[in-house]
Design an enzyme around this catalytic site. Structure first.
Site, PDB file in Angstrom:
ATOM      1  N   MET A  66      44.103  66.866  78.206  1.00  0.00           N
ATOM      2  CA  MET A  66      44.841  67.927  77.497  1.00  0.00           C
ATOM      3  C   MET A  66      45.529  68.893  78.216  1.00  0.00           C
ATOM      4  O   MET A  66      45.384  69.025  79.490  1.00  0.00           O
ATOM      5  CB  MET A  66      43.630  68.889  76.837  1.00  0.00           C
ATOM      6  CG  MET A  66      44.371  70.035  75.955  1.00  0.00           C
ATOM      7  SD  MET A  66      42.855  70.953  75.222  1.00  0.00           S
ATOM      8  CE  MET A  66      42.308  69.662  73.697  1.00  0.00           C
ATOM      9  N   HIS A  92      39.764  66.986  86.247  1.00  0.00           N
ATOM     10  CA  HIS A  92      39.327  68.271  85.885  1.00  0.00           C
ATOM     11  C   HIS A  92      37.797  68.118  85.216  1.00  0.00           C
ATOM     12  O   HIS A  92      37.737  67.194  84.263  1.00  0.00           O
ATOM     13  CB  HIS A  92      40.228  68.806  84.571  1.00  0.00           C
ATOM     14  CG  HIS A  92      41.768  68.925  85.156  1.00  0.00           C
ATOM     15  ND1 HIS A  92      42.844  68.861  84.199  1.00  0.00           N
ATOM     16  CD2 HIS A  92      42.222  69.294  86.392  1.00  0.00           C
ATOM     17  CE1 HIS A  92      43.937  69.254  84.905  1.00  0.00           C
ATOM     18  NE2 HIS A  92      43.542  69.330  86.113  1.00  0.00           N
ATOM     19  N   SER A 109      42.208  64.402  83.122  1.00  0.00           N
ATOM     20  CA  SER A 109      41.271  65.547  82.429  1.00  0.00           C
ATOM     21  C   SER A 109      40.445  65.001  81.254  1.00  0.00           C
ATOM     22  O   SER A 109      39.808  64.146  81.571  1.00  0.00           O
ATOM     23  CB  SER A 109      42.230  66.677  82.080  1.00  0.00           C
ATOM     24  OG  SER A 109      41.639  67.881  81.744  1.00  0.00           O
ATOM     25  N   THR A 110      40.536  65.378  80.378  1.00  0.00           N
ATOM     26  CA  THR A 110      39.680  65.243  79.074  1.00  0.00           C
ATOM     27  C   THR A 110      39.837  63.601  78.861  1.00  0.00           C
ATOM     28  O   THR A 110      40.919  63.082  78.660  1.00  0.00           O
ATOM     29  CB  THR A 110      39.919  66.006  77.649  1.00  0.00           C
ATOM     30  OG1 THR A 110      40.091  67.381  78.133  1.00  0.00           O
ATOM     31  CG2 THR A 110      38.913  65.768  76.759  1.00  0.00           C
ATOM     32  N   ASP A 117      49.488  69.623  83.037  1.00  0.00           N
ATOM     33  CA  ASP A 117      49.293  69.575  84.336  1.00  0.00           C
ATOM     34  C   ASP A 117      49.433  68.057  84.677  1.00  0.00           C
ATOM     35  O   ASP A 117      48.973  67.009  84.345  1.00  0.00           O
ATOM     36  CB  ASP A 117      47.768  69.922  84.876  1.00  0.00           C
ATOM     37  CG  ASP A 117      47.620  70.005  86.190  1.00  0.00           C
ATOM     38  OD1 ASP A 117      48.526  70.345  87.019  1.00  0.00           O
ATOM     39  OD2 ASP A 117      46.316  69.655  86.741  1.00  0.00           O
TER      40      ASP A 117
END
Length: 356
Positions: free
Chosen positions: A287, A194, A167-168, A290
């Site tokens: 973050m 993401h 993600s991030t 998930d």
């Protein structure tokens, strides 16, 4: 108050940014810059909590400014950019250099109605991220990560598929991981990244990642046989879950998991059910949580599981959750994860001796 530095050369766009942020009483614009050099200087003097960064700037580009800021005064950077193809690639380079999120500029259509609210929300989100110092000039391949010698392995089930979630901070970590895999790496690599941006930004990610890594990268197509994807990197499409069932890739519009679609958990759980000990799971920077539960499911079915270590993460959220619940057998930086993953193919075994 969250103190914001605006970096944008268009007076009209700066005015729009300023007015949008003024609607939130907890956001304060503390400075404005019209070129990258001034932005780097102001970050050093003002020490803002967040920088909004345009990519196409005079004198010094937004990408170079991002590299300087992340190397000298690490600060959460929100890229505010257009969907022009050249700008898209610069945006992903900036994300790999340490910027933490991207918001598309207003399009001039009905989608702009809540743009100001989305800007404020994005600024609030990135302000909570603890960023790390990033070395500059890593994106052209001259400073690729060194891969340590492989550790001993035990005989076991060879890796048939590698599932990766990020993600991030993911574009940089995923690039490092894929670059460090050997050229002859055979199993397909299925990825959920993401990307909190519009479809044009997300769609260009596959081309950017292919250019950064020299690998065959494409978005998944529903119904593709996994055995036809040897050695390829396959991404979950924007806003679609990716799973494997009966040896076939499946895309769906199912409910989000932890507000995420695509969801890392959905991919990991399907690989656990389909391949058991033949799967390998990797959870990178991001973050939230998930992927943690899905990685635990993979490990319970005999898969070898990895999480990125805190020191190399932009955000130690998802990997931390995985480590806390015992989902990650090994906690390592991306290049060392790649070395261990390669062992599973070439030696047909399960890795041992990693830091737990």
């Amino acid at each position: 108050m969250i103190r914001v530095l605006l970096v944008e050369d268009s007076a009209t766009m700066r005015h729009h940014l300023r007015e949008s942020l003024a609607a939130d009483p907890e956001l304060e614009v503390v400075g404005e810059a019209t070129d990258g050099g001034a932005a780097v200087d102001l970050v050093g003097r003002l020490r803002p909590d967040v920088v909004t960064m345009d990519m196409m700037l005079p004198t010094m580009s937004g990408l170079v400014a991002t590299e300087h800021i992340m190397a000298e005064h690490p600060t959460p950077i929100l890229v505010v950019s257009s969907a022009d193809r050249q700008e898209l690639f610069s945006t992903y380079n900036a994300l790999a250099a340490g910027a933490v999120d991207v918001l598309e500029k207003p399009r001039g259509d009905a989608s702009d109605a809540d743009w100001g609210r989305r800007l404020c929300s994005a600024v609030r989100l990135v302000s909570r991220i603890r960023v790390i110092t990033h070395p500059r000039a890593r994106l052209d391949g001259r400073d690729r990560p060194s891969v340590p010698p492989a550790a001993p392995i035990d005989d076991g089930t060879p890796a048939q598929v590698v599932a990766v979630g990020a993600s991030t901070g993911g574009p940089g970590a995923l690039t490092e991981l894929l670059r460090a895999l050997p050229p002859g790496f055979g199993p397909p690599v299925l990825c959920v990244q993401h990307i909190a941006a519009s479809e044009p930004f997300a769609v260009a990610f596959s081309d950017w990642l292919a250019g950064q890594t020299g690998r065959d990268v494409a978005y998944a197509r529903h119904g593709t046989l996994l055995r036809s994807l040897g050695g390829r990197v396959v991404l979950a499409p924007p806003d679609r879950h990716l799973a494997v069932r009966d040896g076939v890739l499946r895309l769906s519009d199912g409910p989000p998991r932890y507000s995420c679609r695509p969801s890392v958990d959905v991919l990991f759980e399907s690989v656990a059910a389909e391949y058991g000990a033949g799967g390998t799971g990797v959870l990178l920077t991001g973050m939230g949580r998930d992927g943690a539960d899905g990685l635990l499911r993979m490990r319970a079915r005999g898969a070898v599981t990895f999480a990125q270590d805190e020191s190399s993460c932009v955000v130690y959220g998802m990997p931390r959750e995985a480590a806390l619940i015992g989902a990650a057998a090994y906690v390592l930086p991306p290049a060392r994860i790649a070395a261990r993953v390669a062992e599973l193919q070439f030696a047909g075994g399960r890795a041992t001796g990693g830091r737990r």
